[in-house]
Design a protein around this motif. Structure first.
Motif, PDB file in Angstrom:
ATOM      1  N   ILE A 472       4.915  -4.211  -0.121  1.00 27.82           N
ATOM      2  CA  ILE A 472       6.323  -4.489  -0.397  1.00 27.82           C
ATOM      3  C   ILE A 472       7.089  -3.167  -0.505  1.00 27.82           C
ATOM      4  O   ILE A 472       6.695  -2.269  -1.256  1.00 27.82           O
ATOM      5  N   ASP A 473       8.167  -3.067   0.235  1.00 25.67           N
ATOM      6  CA  ASP A 473       9.031  -1.882   0.194  1.00 25.67           C
ATOM      7  C   ASP A 473       9.961  -2.028  -1.013  1.00 25.67           C
ATOM      8  O   ASP A 473      11.063  -2.571  -0.915  1.00 25.67           O
ATOM      9  N   ARG A 474       9.506  -1.540  -2.171  1.00 23.65           N
ATOM     10  CA  ARG A 474      10.237  -1.783  -3.412  1.00 23.65           C
ATOM     11  C   ARG A 474      11.624  -1.146  -3.436  1.00 23.65           C
ATOM     12  O   ARG A 474      12.578  -1.779  -3.906  1.00 23.65           O
ATOM     13  N   PRO A 475      11.808   0.106  -2.960  1.00 26.00           N
ATOM     14  CA  PRO A 475      13.175   0.649  -2.933  1.00 26.00           C
ATOM     15  C   PRO A 475      14.131  -0.205  -2.114  1.00 26.00           C
ATOM     16  O   PRO A 475      15.290  -0.399  -2.498  1.00 26.00           O
ATOM     17  N   SER A 494      10.338  -2.957 -13.705  1.00 27.88           N
ATOM     18  CA  SER A 494       8.955  -2.588 -13.395  1.00 27.88           C
ATOM     19  C   SER A 494       8.636  -2.994 -11.959  1.00 27.88           C
ATOM     20  O   SER A 494       9.393  -3.746 -11.317  1.00 27.88           O
ATOM     21  N   ASP A 495       7.509  -2.507 -11.442  1.00 25.11           N
ATOM     22  CA  ASP A 495       7.103  -2.872 -10.080  1.00 25.11           C
ATOM     23  C   ASP A 495       6.938  -4.381  -9.953  1.00 25.11           C
ATOM     24  O   ASP A 495       7.326  -4.981  -8.941  1.00 25.11           O
ATOM     25  N   GLU A 496       6.355  -5.006 -10.971  1.00 25.15           N
ATOM     26  CA  GLU A 496       6.150  -6.453 -10.941  1.00 25.15           C
ATOM     27  C   GLU A 496       7.478  -7.197 -10.886  1.00 25.15           C
ATOM     28  O   GLU A 496       7.635  -8.173 -10.141  1.00 25.15           O
ATOM     29  N   GLU A 497       8.456  -6.735 -11.662  1.00 20.75           N
ATOM     30  CA  GLU A 497       9.772  -7.385 -11.668  1.00 20.75           C
ATOM     31  C   GLU A 497      10.474  -7.201 -10.328  1.00 20.75           C
ATOM     32  O   GLU A 497      11.146  -8.124  -9.838  1.00 20.75           O
ATOM     33  N   SER A 541       0.792  -5.841  -4.846  1.00 25.49           N
ATOM     34  CA  SER A 541       1.132  -5.107  -3.632  1.00 25.49           C
ATOM     35  C   SER A 541       0.937  -3.612  -3.846  1.00 25.49           C
ATOM     36  O   SER A 541       1.322  -3.074  -4.882  1.00 25.49           O
ATOM     37  N   VAL A 542       0.327  -2.958  -2.864  1.00 21.19           N
ATOM     38  CA  VAL A 542       0.118  -1.504  -2.883  1.00 21.19           C
ATOM     39  C   VAL A 542       0.756  -0.939  -1.620  1.00 21.19           C
ATOM     40  O   VAL A 542       0.406  -1.352  -0.507  1.00 21.19           O
ATOM     41  N   SER A 547      -0.568  -6.490   0.693  1.00 21.18           N
ATOM     42  CA  SER A 547      -0.139  -7.359  -0.411  1.00 21.18           C
ATOM     43  C   SER A 547      -1.084  -8.546  -0.530  1.00 21.18           C
ATOM     44  O   SER A 547      -1.702  -8.971   0.452  1.00 21.18           O
ATOM     45  N   VAL A 548      -1.168  -9.066  -1.757  1.00 17.64           N
ATOM     46  CA  VAL A 548      -1.966 -10.261  -2.035  1.00 17.64           C
ATOM     47  C   VAL A 548      -1.091 -11.240  -2.805  1.00 17.64           C
ATOM     48  O   VAL A 548      -0.571 -10.904  -3.877  1.00 17.64           O
TER      49      VAL A 548
END
Length: 704
Positions: A472-475, A494-497, A541-542, A547-548
């Motif tokens: 996942i491209d978080r930015p 957070s990353d999860e959020e 996701s890494v 992703s899983v």
């Protein structure tokens, strides 16, 4: 049985045949194209063809004939198996599925003329690439198939016309087995149908009939030899025996052909039917002037004394009847709970008779639920076709890996799982897995990997959809959420959020609209569908690795086990699948953090204490943990927590009633049930309750 009921059975068998053929073709893609695998594909297509002819589905019958003709050549070794051929047969199988759907729904049959042309060209050794035009390759005429047929490409829907042959007569030998008439088969009727094909001549072979003292009335000793004109189509002969199954040994050959005798399947004294010679001690390969003889022989049966054969028997049951059985079992569970409640008031709850009734009720419930249970492989089997379509539209190469396809869960869950699973797979290929050039640049193989798995855990089923893509491209997700007003520009997440923002209604990071994604109607639908099933979805996701997506679902939507508790003036049910242990805290086990916040020390691990009073609107609940009971529960997304309740009353099976159906969705509540005293109790949604409490007060865990 009415014609409609028989047709319904035919379409069920079509679905089973399509699934079997697809599984066999997948083995071919993996380089396991042995004789049995090819035969499995041929049998599946041939069985659909036979039923299509019986019910008058001419377009389906015509198409399966063309497909079957190529498969026959592959089976006989005149067409070799190759990657392009397997790709062509997979596309042919997809179209066959469309044909079956059109016949079932009364819709328009797909346009298959171009594909039939490619199947015919494949027989001549010219296989078109998957992405070429629909027109047949230049200079390649459709080859005659082994049934003396040719495709008239100018005819609508690839109608097949006979290419009449004046070759040698057909010799058909029929040897009915001992159980030939067990399923309503009648050899005399078969002979009449054969003779009706042309100027047929039949002769009886009674050479295997023993003397009277050795005669067994349950054995089959007679055989017939039928001669038919060479102009008769081979397929017309084969169609007569479509539904005979394993009831007889059949040989079809041109007069003068040298073929091996059919193997006697059961009877040691099975006659060798003229003109088929007995096999020599060392048999040389027989010449095949036009097509080897078709030999239909059942496998060797187990001895009559072996009970294993009966274990694999099955019957088809109307799903409506099964649903009524499950409903009746649910009412039985409620009635048993009411009886236990009444006897408890009279001091008879622990009687031997009541314990026996409890055991029988549970056995009946488990047996009924096991009848509804189906392997999740029936859902996973649809994924290869979805992937092929995605590969074609995206240009990406994706390898599918599957594990745990034998894991069973309720049929109702399986039926409603298809849509969210399809969304997740499409998302993984379109957004997750990179194009081949990008993967190579990142040091990955050009081919992406999608892994599907299923397993049972703590009374639930976990389904994972994992890819080895970019993650996942978080930015970008964060920026898109700010742009759409879903979060404030200065929000700290957070990353999860951030990952969970993709479940927001209308959210999409796609640059352009396509048939796959970009409309923002995917992931929110997935979460809603999973929630309606009483499940939860989580993301791991890494960046750069993939992703899983994990779906945690109940095994059944009907009956489950639960712990009945009281909270103030409310009686609640906590699903037993989440419960780890229950305890009364000792002095020093509870640590208070601010107003109304506390942590429980369980053998060195600090867990947040969650009072159920505010979650369910109870009044008069015990709020001091030292005076209450704490139930340690485990969740998929938020880990463990301790639920604060007044008392634990009982542990029982309960029948799940949907609030969405009878009222509306309520946060923190998974449904309702009827208790033994006739009152309605709410079922606690442990996953949602714990996840919500932890997300609202993350400092609890930090402080611990």
């Amino acid at each position: 049985m009415t014609n409609e009921e028989i047709q319904a059975i035919f379409f069920i068998e079509c679905d089973e045949a399509l699934a079997a053929a697809e599984a066999a073709l997948d083995r071919c893609r993996a380089g396991q194209a042995d004789d049995e695998t090819i035969n499995a594909i041929f049998r599946a297509v041939h069985s659909i063809k036979g039923g299509a002819g019986a019910f008058g589905f001419t377009a389906l019958q015509a198409y399966t004939h063309g497909f079957e003709t190529l498969l026959s050549d592959v089976r006989d070794g005149t067409v070799s198996v190759s990657d392009p051929l397997v790709a062509l047969m997979l596309r042919a199988l997809d179209t066959l599925g469309d044909h079956v759907g059109a016949a079932r729904d009364g819709g328009t049959a797909p346009d298959d003329a171009a594909l039939l042309a490619q199947l015919a060209a494949a027989q001549a050794g010219a296989i078109a690439a998957p992405d070429t035009d629909d027109a047949p390759p230049a200079g390649v005429a459709p080859a005659d198939d082994t049934d003396d047929f040719a495709f008239d490409l100018d005819a609508m829907l690839g109608d097949i016309v006979a290419d009449v042959s004046a070759n040698a007569n057909w010799i058909v030998t029929i040897h009915p087995h001992a159980d030939a008439m067990a399923n309503g088969s009648e050899p005399i009727l078969l002979l009449r149908e054969l003779r009706a094909l042309g100027d047929g001549r039949a002769s009886l072979d009674d050479g295997a009939v023993p003397m009277l003292d050795a005669f067994d009335v349950e054995q089959g000793y007679l055989a017939w030899r039928v001669t038919l004109p060479g102009s008769v189509e081979r397929s017309a002969i084969e169609d007569i025996f479509d539904f005979v199954g394993d009831g007889c040994t059949l040989t079809i050959a041109r007069e003068g052909e040298e073929v091996a005798a059919p193997v006697a399947a059961v009877e040691a004294s099975a006659p060798v039917v003229a003109p088929v010679p007995a096999p020599a001690p060392v048999a040389a390969p027989a010449p095949t002037p036009e097509k080897p003889a078709l030999t239909v022989t059942p496998p060797v049966e187990a001895p009559a004394a072996a009970p294993a054969a009966a274990a694999g028997q099955s019957i088809r049951i109307d799903l409506a009847k099964l649903d009524r059985l499950i409903d009746a079992v649910g009412e039985l569970v409620i009635a048993q709970a009411m009886l236990a409640q009444r006897l408890s008031g009279q001091g008879l709850a622990g009687s031997e008779e009541m314990a026996m009734l409890d055991g029988l009720t549970r056995d009946i419930q488990e047996s009924a639920m096991s009848i509804r249970a189906q392997p999740i492989g029936s859902v996973f089997s649809r994924v290869p076709r979805i992937l092929r379509e995605l590969e074609s539209s995206t240009g990406k190469a994706v390898r599918l890996e599957v594990s745990g396809e034998g894991t069973e869960l309720d049929k109702t869950v399986i039926e409603r799982l298809s849509e969210p699973l399809t969304h997740l797979i499409r998302n993984a290929v379109d957004h997750g897995i990179e194009p081949a050039a990008d993967r190579i640049a990142a040091g990955k193989p050009a081919e992406g990997v999608l892994h599907l798995s299923a397993e049972h855990r703590s009374g639930r089923i976990l389904i994972r959809i994992a890819d080895d893509g970019r993650g996942i491209d978080r930015p970008r997700v964060y920026a898109k959420a700010v742009e759409r007003g879903l979060i404030a520009a200065d929000a700290v997440l957070s990353d999860e959020e951030i990952d969970n923002l993709i479940f927001a209604p209308g959210f999409s990071t796609a640059q352009t609209l396509s048939n796959i994604s970009g409309r923002g109607v995917g992931m929110d639908v997935v979460r809603q569908n999973v929630k309606e099933l009483g499940g939860r979805i989580s993301i791991e996701s890494v960046t750069g690795k993939g992703s899983v997506f994990t779906l945690a679902l109940p095994l059944t939507l009907a009956i489950s086990d639960g712990m009945i508790v009281t909270v103030g003036d409310q009686t609640l049910v906590v699903p037993l699948a989440h419960v780890v242990e229950s305890l009364r805290p000792e002095a020093g086990d509870v640590q208070h953090l601010g107003v109304g916040r506390a942590m429980l020390n369980v053998r060195g691990q600090f867990l947040p204490i969650l009072p159920l009073e505010s979650a369910v609107g109870a009044r008069g609940a015990v709020l001091n943990p030292a005076e209450a009971v704490l139930i340690v529960v485990d969740t998929e997304a938020a880990g463990q927590a301790a639920l604060l309740v007044d008392t634990i009353c009982d542990q029982r099976q309960f029948v799940i009633k949907s609030l969405d159906t009878h009222y509306r969705s309520v946060k923190g509540v998974a449904g309702a049930t009827i208790l033994g005293n006739g009152r309605v109790a709410l079922i606690v949604d442990v996953d949602e309750l714990v996840a919500g409490a932890v997300s609202e007060a993350p400092q609890l865990l930090d402080a611990a």
